[in-house]
Design an enzyme around this catalytic site. Structure first.
Site, PDB file in Angstrom:
ATOM      1  N   ASN A 198      -3.280 -34.516 -10.887  1.00 16.59           N
ATOM      2  CA  ASN A 198      -2.616 -33.973 -12.070  1.00 16.59           C
ATOM      3  C   ASN A 198      -1.173 -34.490 -12.102  1.00 16.59           C
ATOM      4  O   ASN A 198      -0.349 -34.036 -11.318  1.00 16.59           O
ATOM      5  CB  ASN A 198      -2.661 -32.443 -12.015  1.00 16.59           C
ATOM      6  CG  ASN A 198      -2.002 -31.794 -13.226  1.00 16.59           C
ATOM      7  OD1 ASN A 198      -1.374 -32.461 -14.041  1.00 16.59           O
ATOM      8  ND2 ASN A 198      -2.140 -30.486 -13.319  1.00 16.59           N
ATOM      9  N   HIS A 256      -6.129 -33.413 -20.716  1.00 17.03           N
ATOM     10  CA  HIS A 256      -5.203 -33.262 -19.591  1.00 17.03           C
ATOM     11  C   HIS A 256      -6.039 -33.207 -18.313  1.00 17.03           C
ATOM     12  O   HIS A 256      -7.072 -32.557 -18.259  1.00 17.03           O
ATOM     13  CB  HIS A 256      -4.399 -31.975 -19.765  1.00 17.03           C
ATOM     14  CG  HIS A 256      -3.542 -31.642 -18.594  1.00 17.03           C
ATOM     15  ND1 HIS A 256      -2.664 -32.551 -18.053  1.00 17.03           N
ATOM     16  CD2 HIS A 256      -3.436 -30.511 -17.847  1.00 17.03           C
ATOM     17  CE1 HIS A 256      -2.037 -31.987 -17.017  1.00 17.03           C
ATOM     18  NE2 HIS A 256      -2.493 -30.755 -16.868  1.00 17.03           N
ATOM     19  N   CYS A 279       2.572 -28.825 -18.520  1.00 17.55           N
ATOM     20  CA  CYS A 279       1.521 -29.835 -18.685  1.00 17.55           C
ATOM     21  C   CYS A 279       1.217 -30.173 -20.147  1.00 17.55           C
ATOM     22  O   CYS A 279       0.461 -31.103 -20.414  1.00 17.55           O
ATOM     23  CB  CYS A 279       0.246 -29.390 -17.982  1.00 17.55           C
ATOM     24  SG  CYS A 279       0.425 -29.399 -16.200  1.00 17.55           S
TER      25      CYS A 279
HETATM   26  O1  UT7 Z   1      -2.159 -28.396 -15.163  1.00 18.84           O
HETATM   27  C1  UT7 Z   1      -1.633 -27.123 -15.350  1.00 18.84           C
HETATM   28  C2  UT7 Z   1      -2.666 -26.092 -15.418  1.00 18.84           C
HETATM   29  N1  UT7 Z   1      -3.299 -25.929 -14.140  1.00 18.84           N
HETATM   30  C3  UT7 Z   1      -4.598 -25.834 -14.048  1.00 18.84           C
HETATM   31  O2  UT7 Z   1      -5.272 -25.956 -15.049  1.00 18.84           O
HETATM   32  C4  UT7 Z   1      -5.191 -25.550 -12.702  1.00 18.84           C
HETATM   33  C5  UT7 Z   1      -6.128 -24.390 -12.787  1.00 18.84           C
HETATM   34  N2  UT7 Z   1      -6.673 -23.940 -11.513  1.00 18.84           N
HETATM   35  C6  UT7 Z   1      -7.491 -24.716 -10.759  1.00 18.84           C
HETATM   36  O3  UT7 Z   1      -7.752 -25.854 -11.053  1.00 18.84           O
HETATM   37  C7  UT7 Z   1      -8.164 -24.060  -9.574  1.00 18.84           C
HETATM   38  O4  UT7 Z   1      -7.943 -22.679  -9.644  1.00 18.84           O
HETATM   39  C8  UT7 Z   1      -7.695 -24.583  -8.182  1.00 18.84           C
HETATM   40  C9  UT7 Z   1      -8.178 -26.001  -8.008  1.00 18.84           C
HETATM   41  C10 UT7 Z   1      -6.178 -24.523  -8.106  1.00 18.84           C
HETATM   42  C11 UT7 Z   1      -8.330 -23.729  -7.094  1.00 18.84           C
HETATM   43  O5  UT7 Z   1      -9.738 -23.707  -7.220  1.00 18.84           O
HETATM   44  P1  UT7 Z   1     -10.549 -22.335  -7.259  1.00 18.84           P
HETATM   45  O6  UT7 Z   1     -11.957 -22.684  -7.369  1.00 18.84           O
HETATM   46  O7  UT7 Z   1      -9.960 -21.492  -8.359  1.00 18.84           O
HETATM   47  O8  UT7 Z   1     -10.247 -21.753  -5.840  1.00 18.84           O
HETATM   48  P2  UT7 Z   1      -9.666 -20.326  -5.454  1.00 18.84           P
HETATM   49  O9  UT7 Z   1      -8.180 -20.322  -5.674  1.00 18.84           O
HETATM   50  O10 UT7 Z   1     -10.474 -19.270  -6.103  1.00 18.84           O
HETATM   51  O11 UT7 Z   1      -9.963 -20.325  -3.915  1.00 18.84           O
HETATM   52  C12 UT7 Z   1     -11.298 -20.285  -3.409  1.00 18.84           C
HETATM   53  C13 UT7 Z   1     -11.225 -20.350  -1.889  1.00 18.84           C
HETATM   54  C14 UT7 Z   1     -10.229 -19.369  -1.287  1.00 18.84           C
HETATM   55  O12 UT7 Z   1     -10.767 -18.903  -0.060  1.00 18.84           O
HETATM   56  P3  UT7 Z   1     -11.495 -17.466   0.027  1.00 18.84           P
HETATM   57  O13 UT7 Z   1     -10.470 -16.470  -0.424  1.00 18.84           O
HETATM   58  O14 UT7 Z   1     -12.665 -17.561  -0.891  1.00 18.84           O
HETATM   59  O15 UT7 Z   1     -11.848 -17.374   1.463  1.00 18.84           O
HETATM   60  C15 UT7 Z   1      -9.024 -20.208  -1.002  1.00 18.84           C
HETATM   61  O16 UT7 Z   1      -8.233 -19.710   0.037  1.00 18.84           O
HETATM   62  O17 UT7 Z   1     -10.786 -21.636  -1.480  1.00 18.84           O
HETATM   63  C16 UT7 Z   1      -9.647 -21.513  -0.616  1.00 18.84           C
HETATM   64  N3  UT7 Z   1      -8.769 -22.659  -0.856  1.00 18.84           N
HETATM   65  C17 UT7 Z   1      -8.924 -23.840  -0.241  1.00 18.84           C
HETATM   66  N4  UT7 Z   1      -9.812 -24.269   0.684  1.00 18.84           N
HETATM   67  C18 UT7 Z   1      -9.704 -25.550   1.098  1.00 18.84           C
HETATM   68  C19 UT7 Z   1      -7.713 -22.749  -1.690  1.00 18.84           C
HETATM   69  N5  UT7 Z   1      -7.175 -23.972  -1.624  1.00 18.84           N
HETATM   70  C20 UT7 Z   1      -7.906 -24.671  -0.725  1.00 18.84           C
HETATM   71  C21 UT7 Z   1      -7.836 -25.978  -0.240  1.00 18.84           C
HETATM   72  N6  UT7 Z   1      -8.767 -26.372   0.665  1.00 18.84           N
HETATM   73  N7  UT7 Z   1      -6.917 -26.861  -0.659  1.00 18.84           N
END
Ligand code: UT7
Length: 331
Positions: free
Chosen positions: A286, A256, A116
């Site tokens: 993204n 970004h 990225c």
């Molecule tokens: O561009 C390159 C660099 N990349 C980035 O900068 C991305 C960085 N990361 C992020 O933007 C975020 O971590 C994500 C958007 C990818 C995920 O958001 P998060 O707030 O970090 O969610 P999480 O991975 O901590 O997941 C929270 C909960 C989980 O459920 P439990 O374990 O709390 O029950 C996931 O299973 O949300 C669940 N979850 C979803 N629920 C609905 C994960 N993906 C989804 C989804 N829809 N698509």
């Protein structure tokens, strides 16, 4: 002798027509519009549906948009830098093909691959060629067909990425306008948190790697988020400090577009209100190497000569950084 700086003198962009909304994603994986919107800020993204077209298709369209808007003779272009994480092919550089297709017959070209941060690093690279005095027109294109490496059964990645392309032209400037300063970083600790396991020299493709879905992008979102949220804000603060800039001196943050929460954290740290932050994540998601130039395309009409812009990115590798650039024209 007057110093040569590298100014952006034109921009162009392209996104495919097909709109992949959060509502459509709800039918593909276990997710919902509310979760995606609040956790990322994304509402929809564009997808290049044609299976016979690669990243070069997007890049050519963006470059042609710039060429047409600027009324540029492509034979005058000296160098085409193709920033991408999804080249058409692993070996033949995509930029070389793109340069030929747009009529940049006197240019040389190469691909710059830094996830990225590809476009941000590309800005730094383009500027060095211009500052050398030897090159007068450097076309930097950021393009990615992210849909080619996304698993549409994996809800943790398929909601994030979209396809798109943007291009900028760098030319020499003698009025001290253009790329002023930068602070670029990388750290190999990130290699395991955002990657594609197979298809490279470490793990060449086999029937097993395909069956195990190892050619798709994998992201440990939580860990990447933690690094991104602090590091992107840190480099923005650093580049401001290096140039004695206060929040009120910065006209625009060009971040970004990975997650609205990461962008908000950087803007907060810089003391910038929402109106000074370029944001199009809601409509494109993204697009990896295309996020920064697509922001410029969307906000070009609001930019004024002399405006202070801070560009920032964070991506796989890890790779990240910030660039301070003075805008060169009124449109
Ligand atoms: O561009 C390159 C660099 N990349 C980035 O900068 C991305 C960085 N990361 C992020 O933007 C975020 O971590 C994500 C958007 C990818 C995920 O958001 P998060 O707030 O970090 O969610 P999480 O991975 O901590 O997941 C929270 C909960 C989980 O459920 P439990 O374990 O709390 O029950 C996931 O299973 O949300 C669940 N979850 C979803 N629920 C609905 C994960 N993906 C989804 C989804 N829809 N698509």
């Amino acid at each position: 002798m007057t110093k040569i700086t590298a100014a952006i003198t034109a921009v162009g962009g392209y996104v495919p027509d097909y709109v992949l909304t959060n509502q459509i994603l709800e039918t593909l994986v276990d997710t919902n519009d509310e979760w995606i919107t609040t956790r990322t800020g994304i509402k929809e993204r564009r997808i290049l549906k044609d299976s016979d077209k690669g990243t070069s298709f997007l890049a050519i369209k963006a470059a042609e948009d710039l060429i047409q808007k600027r009324n540029l003779d492509p034979r005058e272009i000296d160098l085409v830098i193709m920033a991408t994480a999804t080249p058409d092919m692993p070996v033949a550089a995509t930029g070389v093909y793109v340069a030929s297709q747009i009529g940049a017959v006197n240019a040389f070209s190469f691909d710059l691959v830094a996830a990225c941060s590809s476009f941000l690093y590309g800005m730094s690279t383009a500027a060095r060629y211009i500052e050398s005095g030897k090159y007068k027109k450097v076309l930097l294109i950021g393009a990615d067909k992210m849909s080619s490496i996304v698993d549409y059964t994996d809800r943790t990645t398929c909601i994030i990425f979209g396809d798109g392309a943007g291009a900028v032209l760098f030319e020499p400037n003698m009025e001290n306008i253009g790329l002023m300063d930068e602070y670029l970083r990388s750290d190999g600790v990130g290699r395991n948190h955002l990657k594609i396991d197979a298809g490279g020299s470490l793990m060449p493709p086999t029937a097993e790697t395909v069956a195990n879905k190892m050619h798709y992008v994998y992201q440990d979102g939580k860990t990447v988020f933690k690094f991104a949220v602090s590091n992107m804000a840190d480099v923005c603060a650093k580049v401001m400090e290096q140039n004695n800039l206060q929040g009120e001196d910065v006209n625009w943050l060009v971040p970004h577009q990975a997650n609205k929460r990461i962008i908000d954290a950087a803007a907060n740290r810089m003391g910038l209100p929402d109106e000074k932050v370029m944001m199009n994540i809601h409509k494109y998601g993204n697009t990896t190497s295309a996020t920064l130039p697509l922001c410029l395309v969307d906000y070009e009409k609001q930019l004024k000569k002399g405006d202070n812009l801070v560009f920032a990115a964070f991506g796989g590798g890890f790779t990240w950084g910030a660039i301070y650039l003075k805008w060169a024209y009124n449109s």
